[in-house]
Design a protein around this motif. Structure first.
Motif, PDB file in Angstrom:
ATOM      1  N   ALA A  90      -7.418  11.946 -85.401  1.00  0.00           N
ATOM      2  CA  ALA A  90      -7.408  13.411 -85.502  1.00  0.00           C
ATOM      3  C   ALA A  90      -6.089  13.967 -86.030  1.00  0.00           C
ATOM      4  O   ALA A  90      -6.012  15.144 -86.387  1.00  0.00           O
ATOM      5  CB  ALA A  90      -7.723  14.030 -84.142  1.00  0.00           C
ATOM      6  N   MET A  91      -5.054  13.134 -86.083  1.00  0.00           N
ATOM      7  CA  MET A  91      -3.792  13.570 -86.696  1.00  0.00           C
ATOM      8  C   MET A  91      -3.778  13.239 -88.193  1.00  0.00           C
ATOM      9  O   MET A  91      -2.819  13.581 -88.893  1.00  0.00           O
ATOM     10  CB  MET A  91      -2.593  12.884 -86.023  1.00  0.00           C
ATOM     11  N   PRO A 160       1.308  15.383 -90.461  1.00  0.00           N
ATOM     12  CA  PRO A 160       0.093  15.322 -89.661  1.00  0.00           C
ATOM     13  C   PRO A 160      -0.757  16.574 -89.863  1.00  0.00           C
ATOM     14  O   PRO A 160      -0.239  17.627 -90.241  1.00  0.00           O
ATOM     15  CB  PRO A 160       0.618  15.266 -88.220  1.00  0.00           C
ATOM     16  N   VAL A 161      -2.059  16.463 -89.602  1.00  0.00           N
ATOM     17  CA  VAL A 161      -2.934  17.639 -89.617  1.00  0.00           C
ATOM     18  C   VAL A 161      -2.994  18.168 -88.180  1.00  0.00           C
ATOM     19  O   VAL A 161      -3.456  17.481 -87.268  1.00  0.00           O
ATOM     20  CB  VAL A 161      -4.349  17.279 -90.117  1.00  0.00           C
ATOM     21  N   LEU A 162      -2.535  19.396 -87.995  1.00  0.00           N
ATOM     22  CA  LEU A 162      -2.406  19.968 -86.644  1.00  0.00           C
ATOM     23  C   LEU A 162      -3.603  20.849 -86.298  1.00  0.00           C
ATOM     24  O   LEU A 162      -4.412  21.195 -87.163  1.00  0.00           O
ATOM     25  CB  LEU A 162      -1.125  20.795 -86.562  1.00  0.00           C
ATOM     26  N   ARG A 163      -3.671  21.229 -85.056  1.00  0.00           N
ATOM     27  CA  ARG A 163      -4.704  22.179 -84.625  1.00  0.00           C
ATOM     28  C   ARG A 163      -4.417  23.592 -85.112  1.00  0.00           C
ATOM     29  O   ARG A 163      -5.298  24.446 -85.100  1.00  0.00           O
ATOM     30  CB  ARG A 163      -4.733  22.261 -83.089  1.00  0.00           C
ATOM     31  N   SER A 164      -3.171  23.813 -85.453  1.00  0.00           N
ATOM     32  CA  SER A 164      -2.703  25.181 -85.638  1.00  0.00           C
ATOM     33  C   SER A 164      -2.793  25.688 -87.065  1.00  0.00           C
ATOM     34  O   SER A 164      -2.335  26.783 -87.348  1.00  0.00           O
ATOM     35  CB  SER A 164      -1.249  25.264 -85.161  1.00  0.00           C
ATOM     36  N   MET A 229      -7.142  20.052 -87.721  1.00  0.00           N
ATOM     37  CA  MET A 229      -8.062  18.998 -87.267  1.00  0.00           C
ATOM     38  C   MET A 229      -7.759  18.666 -85.822  1.00  0.00           C
ATOM     39  O   MET A 229      -6.620  18.733 -85.371  1.00  0.00           O
ATOM     40  CB  MET A 229      -7.929  17.752 -88.151  1.00  0.00           C
ATOM     41  N   MET A 230      -8.820  18.290 -85.083  1.00  0.00           N
ATOM     42  CA  MET A 230      -8.646  17.781 -83.726  1.00  0.00           C
ATOM     43  C   MET A 230      -9.831  16.920 -83.331  1.00  0.00           C
ATOM     44  O   MET A 230     -10.913  16.998 -83.926  1.00  0.00           O
ATOM     45  CB  MET A 230      -8.437  18.910 -82.717  1.00  0.00           C
TER      46      MET A 230
END
Lengths: 339, 339
Positions: A90-91, A160-164, A229-230
């Motif tokens: 997910a990261m 990284p691909v963050l939630r934010s 992404m998460m």
């Protein structure tokens, strides 16, 4: 606990047990593997991601289910690996190493622990975590069986691909199954006997016992420009709300895009007198991916559109999730300390 | 469990609890800290070491001792950090990150968990792990209180110092106290009341509750050319035997070099009718360093010579440990699954 073996953890001792476990932990080679105070892992781009998760008996897994089904050590090992590998996925990263800490009651059969090591290894191999070294860990005694894994990873892109990162106008997409693990859980907990399960029902139970996070999809999404992404561990609505809050937006899910997921669960839902959409929207433990992409992006393979990101509408409103533009009402996810 | 607070983990819920813990986890900045699926940590030389350890209530720590002493959350958090930081130290590395997984009974007071987070942070700060980010973790419920930490580190030199590098003729050296944690444990378990402890006895108990691994000594030993090194977690003889076996040599400890360690414990040993040398040779949990150096090396500050490495003598003999050239006899370390 299965009684297939008379040899227990207590009778074998720590070093004897280690000698049974280590050969079963097959992964990619580490720069230095188990056996010293710590393992040594490569981080070719000068950084790494790290996560940790614990599974506790009768909280996060059961060995004996109300339906009479017995979970194996293999299942528990697989689940521990899958859950942690999913966080790395997910990261937008590839797993590079796992270290495992086991807390075992004295009377745990050694065969059960061997099976757990096999299950952990099998998940790493079969889910495609082909760069993941099984780098060692820790053994200890306790009255309650638990397994903790810490997993590290190497990013597929430079960040990284963050939630934010979700922005108004982005497409909301998922990869992987929705509600399968929850339907499987209901079968395990609410049916009279596992002997009566149909083949289709066994598949759902398997999804609960041995979830299959789509492990190459996270790096692929990162390369395709995913904005957020998460991991879907606690259910679409609850995890979606976390993403919405982290990003300062609203996520609006389109129920028609989820109808096929619900339809696939409708037979078992009818049998158990449930609404399959509850599982699709609220069911955890599937460990798929929730991601957002700019409107212009081409969704990478395996991702499907399930909604759209919207701005928070006006003064006094909050980041939230919607289904078809409305508050989702009763659908709730899982809180470890609720109930 | 102390009853100072009526607010429990079960009544607060997961996100409320996280909001209490995270501000207390103060460490070095991470590239990305807690709050996403994983944290992001720098590994400037393209590799990192990693270790994991679990502490379980009534196995690895007690909250209520026979002496009436109550261990605090602070102590447990400190001990978890110290134990893991010591493993990183023993590779010749500086800690770069820690992730923490807590398993908490419903009725655990929130104040106790806050205290645990403070203790973990205090150990990182006060022991000098100034590059260590507290990068997040996991919270879950269980019937038994436990804390697992995974800690990563950056090597001080271009390779780790392993257990397997000791060579015949090398000097055997230690850094840190020996037997203090064992003496403290005996006081906690075998005295009538903690109110009767002298100031000197309280210092020993503090060594058991909050061990002080010499955290800059591992990197310093690596730079000074240590040929082998390991953490002293299970006692000098047991850990020494592990090093001897990994290196294919014998370690011969010189009792005269350990006499001062024993002398410092002699008063409390006399009171409890123990041989202080049992604690010095067999007591675990001090988390000092056992290292070997080439005969020509100048021992770095804090290390003292306690023996010599010898070749295995002739056919049919094994890697082993000696005291003054003889088998150590009764002195034994700790096995998690013994007894």
């Amino acid at each position: 606990m299965p009684e297939s073996s008379s040899l227990t953890v207590g009778s074998l001792g720590e070093s004897g047990l280690l000698a049974r476990i280590l050969p079963r932990l097959k992964g990619a080679p580490a720069l230095l593997g188990p056996g010293d105070d710590a393992a040594l892992i490569a981080a070719p781009d000068g950084k790494f991601v790290i996560t940790v998760d614990t599974l506790v008996e009768n909280q996060d897994f059961r060995l004996h289910w109300p339906s009479g089904f017995e979970s194996s050590g293999f299942d528990v090992g697989w689940k521990s690996a899958a859950q942690n590998l999913s966080d790395i996925n997910a990261m937008g990263a590839y797993a590079s190493s796992a270290v495992i800490s086991l807390t075992l009651p004295h009377e745990t059969p050694v065969a059960w622990v061997e099976d757990l090591a096999e299950g952990f290894s099998a998940a790493v191999r079969d889910l495609g975590a082909s760069y993941c070294a099984l780098a060692g860990g820790d053994l200890g005694r306790g009255s309650e069986l638990s397994i903790t894994a810490a997993v590290t990873g190497t990013l597929a892109t430079d960040r990284p691909v963050l939630r934010s990162g979700a922005k108004a106008g982005d497409v909301v997409a998922v990869n992987g199954v929705l509600g399968v693990a929850a339907a499987g859980l209901a079968l395990l907990e609410e049916t009279r006997s596992h002997r009566e399960w149909s083949e289709a029902e066994r598949v759902l139970v398997f999804g609960q016992r041995c979830p299959s996070p789509p492990l190459t999809a996270g790096p692929e999404a990162a390369r395709s420009g995913a904005s957020a992404m998460m991991d879907l561990s606690d259910g679409l609505l609850k995890d979606g709300l976390r993403m919405a809050r982290a990003s300062g937006v609203c996520l609006d899910f389109d129920s028609s895009a989820l109808a096929e997921d619900a339809r696939q669960l409708s037979d078992v839902a009818a049998r158990l007198q449930k609404d399959p959409m509850d599982w699709v929207l609220g069911g955890g433990e599937d460990h798929g991916l929730l991601a957002t992409f700019p409107p212009s992006a081409i969704l990478p393979e395996g991702f499907r559109r399930v909604g759209v990101v919207k701005a928070i509408a006006g003064e006094g409103n909050h980041a939230s999730v919607f289904v078809d533009g409305r508050a989702p009402g009763a659908y709730q996810g899982f809180d470890h300390f609720d109930g």
